[in-house]
Design a protein around this motif. Structure first.
Motif, PDB file in Angstrom:
ATOM      1  N   PRO A 128       0.821  -1.219   0.000  1.00 41.97           N
ATOM      2  CA  PRO A 128       0.000   0.000   0.000  1.00 41.97           C
ATOM      3  C   PRO A 128       0.853   1.267   0.000  1.00 41.97           C
ATOM      4  N   ASP A 129       0.240   2.374  -0.406  1.00 39.45           N
ATOM      5  CA  ASP A 129       0.932   3.663  -0.443  1.00 39.45           C
ATOM      6  C   ASP A 129       0.785   4.422   0.869  1.00 39.45           C
ATOM      7  N   CYS A 130      -0.169   4.009   1.701  1.00 37.66           N
ATOM      8  CA  CYS A 130      -0.404   4.657   2.990  1.00 37.66           C
ATOM      9  C   CYS A 130      -1.112   3.670   3.911  1.00 37.66           C
ATOM     10  N   ILE A 131      -0.708   3.678   5.170  1.00 35.60           N
ATOM     11  CA  ILE A 131      -1.325   2.831   6.190  1.00 35.60           C
ATOM     12  C   ILE A 131      -1.886   3.743   7.270  1.00 35.60           C
ATOM     13  N   ALA A 174       4.225  -0.714  14.724  1.00 34.15           N
ATOM     14  CA  ALA A 174       4.028  -0.715  13.268  1.00 34.15           C
ATOM     15  C   ALA A 174       5.081   0.149  12.585  1.00 34.15           C
ATOM     16  N   VAL A 175       5.381   1.305  13.186  1.00 28.12           N
ATOM     17  CA  VAL A 175       6.397   2.192  12.611  1.00 28.12           C
ATOM     18  C   VAL A 175       7.771   1.509  12.657  1.00 28.12           C
ATOM     19  N   GLU A 176       8.059   0.841  13.770  1.00 30.87           N
ATOM     20  CA  GLU A 176       9.323   0.118  13.897  1.00 30.87           C
ATOM     21  C   GLU A 176       9.453  -0.955  12.831  1.00 30.87           C
ATOM     22  N   LYS A 182       1.807  12.567   0.021  1.00 33.09           N
ATOM     23  CA  LYS A 182       2.545  13.675  -0.584  1.00 33.09           C
ATOM     24  C   LYS A 182       3.808  14.007   0.207  1.00 33.09           C
ATOM     25  N   GLU A 183       3.714  13.958   1.535  1.00 36.45           N
ATOM     26  CA  GLU A 183       4.885  14.250   2.378  1.00 36.45           C
ATOM     27  C   GLU A 183       5.979  13.215   2.168  1.00 36.45           C
ATOM     28  N   LYS A 184       5.591  11.989   1.904  1.00 36.06           N
ATOM     29  CA  LYS A 184       6.575  10.921   1.679  1.00 36.06           C
ATOM     30  C   LYS A 184       7.415  11.209   0.433  1.00 36.06           C
ATOM     31  N   SER A 244      10.682   1.303   7.664  1.00 41.10           N
ATOM     32  CA  SER A 244      11.785   1.217   6.701  1.00 41.10           C
ATOM     33  C   SER A 244      11.297   0.931   5.281  1.00 41.10           C
ATOM     34  N   THR A 245      10.026   0.560   5.130  1.00 45.16           N
ATOM     35  CA  THR A 245       9.488   0.285   3.793  1.00 45.16           C
ATOM     36  C   THR A 245       9.215   1.573   3.021  1.00 45.16           C
ATOM     37  N   GLY A 246       9.188   2.694   3.739  1.00 45.94           N
ATOM     38  CA  GLY A 246       8.884   3.968   3.089  1.00 45.94           C
ATOM     39  C   GLY A 246       7.390   4.247   3.011  1.00 45.94           C
ATOM     40  N   ILE A 247       6.581   3.337   3.512  1.00 45.92           N
ATOM     41  CA  ILE A 247       5.136   3.539   3.517  1.00 45.92           C
ATOM     42  C   ILE A 247       4.780   4.442   4.692  1.00 45.92           C
ATOM     43  N   PRO A 248       4.121   5.571   4.432  1.00 49.70           N
ATOM     44  CA  PRO A 248       3.724   6.426   5.559  1.00 49.70           C
ATOM     45  C   PRO A 248       2.649   5.739   6.402  1.00 49.70           C
TER      46      PRO A 248
END
Length: 107
Positions: free
Chosen positions: A51-54, A67-69, A103-105, A73-77
């Motif tokens: 996905p592009d955003c979670i 989840a962030v941890e 967009k911020e990513k 590193s996948t680059g998914i916001p």
């Protein structure tokens, strides 16, 4: 087509919000797919669908740091859905939040 995936305890109540977000995207002709899933399937779904955003529902906000941890590193916001927006089922506001994260990513 951008993929915005919502995760919560069972994916049930979040699916109502996902539907409202999808309606908003469709009404504005945005190439966005919004789906809701249970949090315990997150690993498989991210690996399979990229996905592009979670977005995490308020009921699983305690899982945000993990989840962030794990997926940061996948680059998914990854974002937390505001509990007020969630309670009001404000699909437009939550969709705008997801688009902002995407967009911020890119920056």
């Amino acid at each position: 087509m951008k993929k915005v995936y919502l995760f919560c305890s069972a994916g049930m109540s979040t699916s109502m919000l996902a539907s409202k977000m999808q309606e908003t995207a469709n009404a504005h002709n945005l190439p966005i797919e919004v789906k809701a899933h249970p949090f315990d399937k997150m690993d498989v779904i991210i690996e399979r669908d990229h996905p592009d955003c979670i977005l995490l529902g308020p009921q699983v906000k305690y899982l945000y740091n993990g989840a962030v941890e794990k997926f940061g590193s996948t680059g998914i916001p990854i974002g937390l859905i505001d509990s007020g927006d969630y309670g009001m089922m404000d699909g437009e506001k939550v969709l705008k939040f997801a688009v902002k994260l995407i967009k911020e990513k890119k920056k």
